[in-house]
Design an enzyme around this catalytic site. Structure first.
Site, mmCIF file in Angstrom:
data_model
loop_
_atom_site.group_PDB
_atom_site.id
_atom_site.type_symbol
_atom_site.label_atom_id
_atom_site.label_comp_id
_atom_site.label_asym_id
_atom_site.label_seq_id
_atom_site.Cartn_x
_atom_site.Cartn_y
_atom_site.Cartn_z
ATOM 1 C CG HIS A 207 -1.957 1.016 1.246
ATOM 2 N ND1 HIS A 207 -1.730 2.327 1.605
ATOM 3 C CD2 HIS A 207 -3.263 0.937 0.892
ATOM 4 C CE1 HIS A 207 -2.859 3.000 1.473
ATOM 5 N NE2 HIS A 207 -3.804 2.191 1.044
ATOM 6 C CB CYS A 245 -4.261 3.314 -2.577
ATOM 7 S SG CYS A 245 -5.400 4.359 -1.646
ATOM 8 C CG HIS A 272 -7.254 0.530 -1.624
ATOM 9 N ND1 HIS A 272 -6.517 0.868 -0.509
ATOM 10 C CD2 HIS A 272 -7.485 -0.798 -1.534
ATOM 11 C CE1 HIS A 272 -6.305 -0.217 0.209
ATOM 12 N NE2 HIS A 272 -6.867 -1.240 -0.386
ATOM 13 C CG ASP A 317 -9.773 3.517 0.133
ATOM 14 O OD1 ASP A 317 -10.074 2.909 1.171
ATOM 15 O OD2 ASP A 317 -8.633 3.920 -0.097
ATOM 16 C CG HIS A 318 -10.821 6.325 3.234
ATOM 17 N ND1 HIS A 318 -9.768 7.131 3.518
ATOM 18 C CD2 HIS A 318 -10.423 5.071 3.517
ATOM 19 C CE1 HIS A 318 -8.764 6.389 3.942
ATOM 20 N NE2 HIS A 318 -9.133 5.132 3.953
ATOM 21 C CE1 TYR A 331 -11.974 1.216 4.786
ATOM 22 C CE2 TYR A 331 -11.056 2.723 6.412
ATOM 23 C CZ TYR A 331 -10.911 1.940 5.270
ATOM 24 O OH TYR A 331 -9.703 1.899 4.623
#
Ligand code: DNO
Length: 357
Positions: A207, A245, A272, A317-318, A331
């Site tokens: 990541h 990501c 992501h 993702d977020h 999340y």
């Protein structure tokens, strides 16, 4: 590609497997044994239990995020041999349980860093945000305290209270570590674990550092195209791969995301995908996934993944906190479900367009 959602386990997540199963197009979860500490061996029994729980809801485990790497490995301390041996045992147990993707990071002290967990946007939603000015004004030991009040009673990944109590000690451990040393330690670790990855066909997915630059004077290396390609070459094994990501590499506006994706063909094992909205190059907030809500061209990102033949798991993702939901910042269920549906829509359109040509 397979659309997935991150899930922290029934003891820690406010979102249930039943809810995840009802998001159209989501077939797998990315999960972890959230109560294990970096360096601990994951037993086969616990992995089996976790698998069974997920499979009972008609889903499957698409990958692990994360098996965290102990600081002794990152700093190259003497005890690293034991921790690497433990990591190998965990990989072996995962491989035996037919799990073939492991996401991890090599960030010193702090995992991802945000300065606000609930910045209010004009539509009333709240999002995670970062300003360099706030970081520069903060004593790192106070970092956790400064955001803890907005965690809604959850434990956030990389921000576990036990870990944050030791921030001073951790900084001490990294005193002698510069970027070059960190690269060497990462190479050492990867070379040791590649044989077990080869044996069980486990894709390691690193990541990126988030934000993609040094914070509090700590070295950070997984930040841009040059460095990630350097890592791919340093350990030139397809199992040494990337969790691409967009929201992390994208923190640095010099990173051209579609171009980076194309340059990593064959090495992206996990993606992501999320959007950021920049108010200035050092002040960004996490927007909805939709291109028009932020700064990135999400179609171009998905298109690049499609063009390189990406076939691993993707997760939205977020997300923003919307519709009154209370959960782990970034999340929650609702905005991530919207994100998954949107990304699936983009993918379907790209796939059908390509088939028509
Ligand atoms: C934040 C996450 C990171 C990520 C780790 C991977 O939301 O993307 O915590 O899971 O860095 O080890």
């Amino acid at each position: 590609m397979e659309m997935t959602l991150r899930w922290y386990g029934s003891k820690f997540d406010t979102v249930t497997l039943e809810q995840i199963r009802q998001i159209p197009g989501v077939t797998g979860v990315i999960t972890t044994l959230y109560d294990t500490k970096p360096g601990e061996v994951w037993s086969r029994e616990r992995i089996q239990e976790m698998k069974k729980e997920v499979e009972n809801f008609g889903l499957h485990i698409s990958g692990i995020e994360s098996v965290n790497v102990h600081d002794a490995i990152k700093t190259g301390a003497l005890e690293r041999e034991q921790y690497i041996a433990n990591y190998i045992e965990t990989l072996e147990n995962l491989g035996k349980e037919d799990i073939h993707l492991v996401c991890y990071n090599f960030m010193p002290v702090f995992d991802w860093t945000r300065t606000e967990l609930a910045r209010k946007r004009p539509d009333g939603s709240t999002v995670l945000a970062y300003t360099q000015e706030a970081v520069d004004a903060l004593n790192p030991e106070k970092m956790f305290e400064s955001i803890a009040g907005d965690m809604n009673g959850t434990v956030m990944p990389g921000w576990e209270p036990e870990r944050m109590e030791k921030v001073k000690e951790l900084f001490e451990m990294y005193k002698e570590i510069d970027e070059q040393k960190l690269f060497e330690n990462l190479k050492y670790f990867l070379e040791k674990i590649m044989p077990v990855c080869d044996e069980y066909n486990i894709n390691m997915a690193i990541h990126p550092d988030d934000p993609a630059w040094s914070v509090f004077g700590l070295p950070r290396i997984i930040t841009n195209k040059e460095n990630i390609l350097k890592l791919m070459k340093l350990v030139d094994n397809p199992h040494n791969g990337v969790a691409f990501c967009s929201g992390s590499y994208g923190t640095n506006l010099d990173n051209n995301l579609p171009d980076m994706i194309r340059s990593l063909k064959g090495r992206i094992h996990f993606a992501h995908v999320r959007n950021l909205k920049f108010n200035s190059p050092t002040d960004f907030e996490e927007a909805a996934h939709l291109s028009s809500d932020g700064t990135f061209d999400m179609h171009a990102i998905m298109r690049a993944l499609f063009d390189i033949g990406f076939d691993g798991p993707i997760r939205p993702d977020h997300g923003r906190m919307i519709w009154g939901e209370v959960g782990m910042p970034g999340y929650g269920l609702y905005d991530r479900a919207l994100g998954a549906a949107y990304l699936n829509g983009l993918w379907e359109a790209i796939e059908k367009e390509a088939a028509r040509k």
